[in-house]
Design a protein around this motif. Structure first.
Motif, PDB file in Angstrom:
ATOM      1  N   PRO A 224       0.839  -1.210   0.000  1.00  0.00           N
ATOM      2  CA  PRO A 224       0.000   0.000   0.000  1.00  0.00           C
ATOM      3  C   PRO A 224       0.872   1.256   0.000  1.00  0.00           C
ATOM      4  N   PRO A 225       0.818   2.069  -1.047  1.00  0.00           N
ATOM      5  CA  PRO A 225       1.661   3.272  -1.077  1.00  0.00           C
ATOM      6  C   PRO A 225       1.142   4.389  -0.186  1.00  0.00           C
ATOM      7  N   LEU A 226      -0.171   4.488  -0.041  1.00  0.00           N
ATOM      8  CA  LEU A 226      -0.777   5.522   0.801  1.00  0.00           C
ATOM      9  C   LEU A 226      -1.273   4.853   2.074  1.00  0.00           C
ATOM     10  N   THR A 227      -0.571   5.072   3.149  1.00  0.00           N
ATOM     11  CA  THR A 227      -0.839   4.323   4.371  1.00  0.00           C
ATOM     12  C   THR A 227      -1.484   5.140   5.483  1.00  0.00           C
ATOM     13  N   GLN A 228      -1.353   6.455   5.435  1.00  0.00           N
ATOM     14  CA  GLN A 228      -1.899   7.262   6.526  1.00  0.00           C
ATOM     15  C   GLN A 228      -2.178   8.682   6.068  1.00  0.00           C
ATOM     16  N   ASP A 229      -3.096   9.332   6.734  1.00  0.00           N
ATOM     17  CA  ASP A 229      -3.397  10.733   6.447  1.00  0.00           C
ATOM     18  C   ASP A 229      -2.172  11.594   6.750  1.00  0.00           C
ATOM     19  N   GLY A 230      -1.993  12.644   5.970  1.00  0.00           N
ATOM     20  CA  GLY A 230      -0.872  13.550   6.191  1.00  0.00           C
ATOM     21  C   GLY A 230       0.450  13.036   5.673  1.00  0.00           C
ATOM     22  N   GLN A 231       0.404  11.990   4.870  1.00  0.00           N
ATOM     23  CA  GLN A 231       1.641  11.434   4.321  1.00  0.00           C
ATOM     24  C   GLN A 231       2.350  12.434   3.408  1.00  0.00           C
ATOM     25  N   VAL A 232       1.576  13.303   2.776  1.00  0.00           N
ATOM     26  CA  VAL A 232       2.098  14.378   1.937  1.00  0.00           C
ATOM     27  C   VAL A 232       1.614  15.702   2.528  1.00  0.00           C
ATOM     28  N   GLN A 233       2.471  16.693   2.534  1.00  0.00           N
ATOM     29  CA  GLN A 233       2.122  18.006   3.083  1.00  0.00           C
ATOM     30  C   GLN A 233       1.646  18.922   1.965  1.00  0.00           C
ATOM     31  N   TYR A 234       0.345  19.245   1.959  1.00  0.00           N
ATOM     32  CA  TYR A 234      -0.213  20.153   0.973  1.00  0.00           C
ATOM     33  C   TYR A 234      -0.019  21.596   1.443  1.00  0.00           C
ATOM     34  N   SER A 235       0.327  22.461   0.506  1.00  0.00           N
ATOM     35  CA  SER A 235       0.564  23.865   0.856  1.00  0.00           C
ATOM     36  C   SER A 235      -0.678  24.736   0.690  1.00  0.00           C
TER      37      SER A 235
END
Length: 278
Positions: free
Chosen positions: A207-218
């Motif tokens: 699973p590449p997306l494992t949790q919320d906030g894995q990427v920081q959106y600006s």
């Protein structure tokens, strides 16, 4: 007489061929009705992609640049370590709203560099990426290379919906009824991961997306797993057809011209033949 005999033979041969085909068709249909094929695990457990609505859908759809930028961040931070995007150049990112300076920085800071070849075709070093370079390929010598994602939404049925469903489908388990029919799927093989949206149900990609906030959106968007999946799916729609909006605009222009030309043609017809009696 000879000609009539030859024609009769042709009709007989053709008629016999048709009869044989009808008998074979009847036998096949009768066999399927009496003994239908056994249900497979793939058929019982496989799920069709869930519906995904994007701003680019439909003949009047346009790309959501903010979403595409978020999707690019997901690709860069999560997907790019394994999957290439080799049909897209860094300079194409200007179409998403990035400035020339930002594109140069993205290219230079990219983790995978460009190989430098000698006169004999051998690699002797690496250099930083520049905006005119395509996103570098990702290699895994000896273990196979994961698919390039440039055209993934064109190469898979249901496109973006398939990508979104696959990315969010790892937590979906087979139903008790399906496991009763196919108990071998109660345990996923080592090194594989069950995903009902994948063709053969078990996929090697974790699973590449494992949790919320894995990427920081600006831009303030909450980076939930579902949101990140939608954003990267939209981004991959753009990589597969970055000229989508231009193509649609050209199509509407051509259609408008043809309609205008049809009215002109009809007007010319009425004018030329106005005084001619039928």
């Amino acid at each position: 007489m000879t000609s009539l005999f030859i024609k009769s033979i042709k009709f007989l041969v053709g008629g016999a061929f048709i009869v044989v085909l009808l008998i074979a068709l009847y036998g096949s249909v009768r066999g399927v009705i009496k003994e239908p094929p056994a249900e497979t695990a793939e058929h019982a457990m496989h799920k069709h992609p869930e519906e995904l609505k994007l701003a680019s859908d439909g003949p009047f759809g346009k790309f959501d640049r903010a979403q595409l930028q978020r999707g690019f961040l997901v690709y860069k931070d999560v997907c790019s370590t394994c999957h290439s995007l080799n049909l897209v150049s860094f300079r194409n990112l200007k179409d998403l709203g990035y400035s020339e300076a930002e594109v140069k920085k993205i290219a230079k800071d990219w983790g995978t560099k460009q190989p430098v070849f000698d006169e004999k075709g051998g690699t002797w070093g690496e250099r930083d990426n520049v905006p005119s370079d395509r996103f570098p390929k990702v290699y895994y010598p000896g273990t196979g290379t994961p698919p390039d994602l440039s055209l993934i939404t064109k190469a898979r049925h249901d496109g973006a919906a398939y990508v979104h469903s696959l990315l969010t489908g790892y937590d979906k388990k087979p139903s008790a009824e399906a496991l009763a029919k196919f108990p071998e799927f109660a345990k996923t093989p080592d090194g594989m991961h069950f995903n009902p949206y994948f063709a053969n149900l078990n996929i090697a990609m974790p699973p590449p997306l494992t949790q919320d906030g894995q990427v920081q959106y600006s831009d303030g968007t909450r980076a939930t797993v579902d949101q990140m999946s939608k954003d990267v799916s939209a981004f991959l729609v753009w990589t597969a057809e970055p000229t989508l909006e231009t193509r649609r605009q050209a199509g509407f222009a051509v259609l408008g011209f043809l309609i205008f030309a049809a009215f002109l043609t009809y007007g010319a017809y009425r004018s030329v033949w106005a005084g001619v009696k039928h």
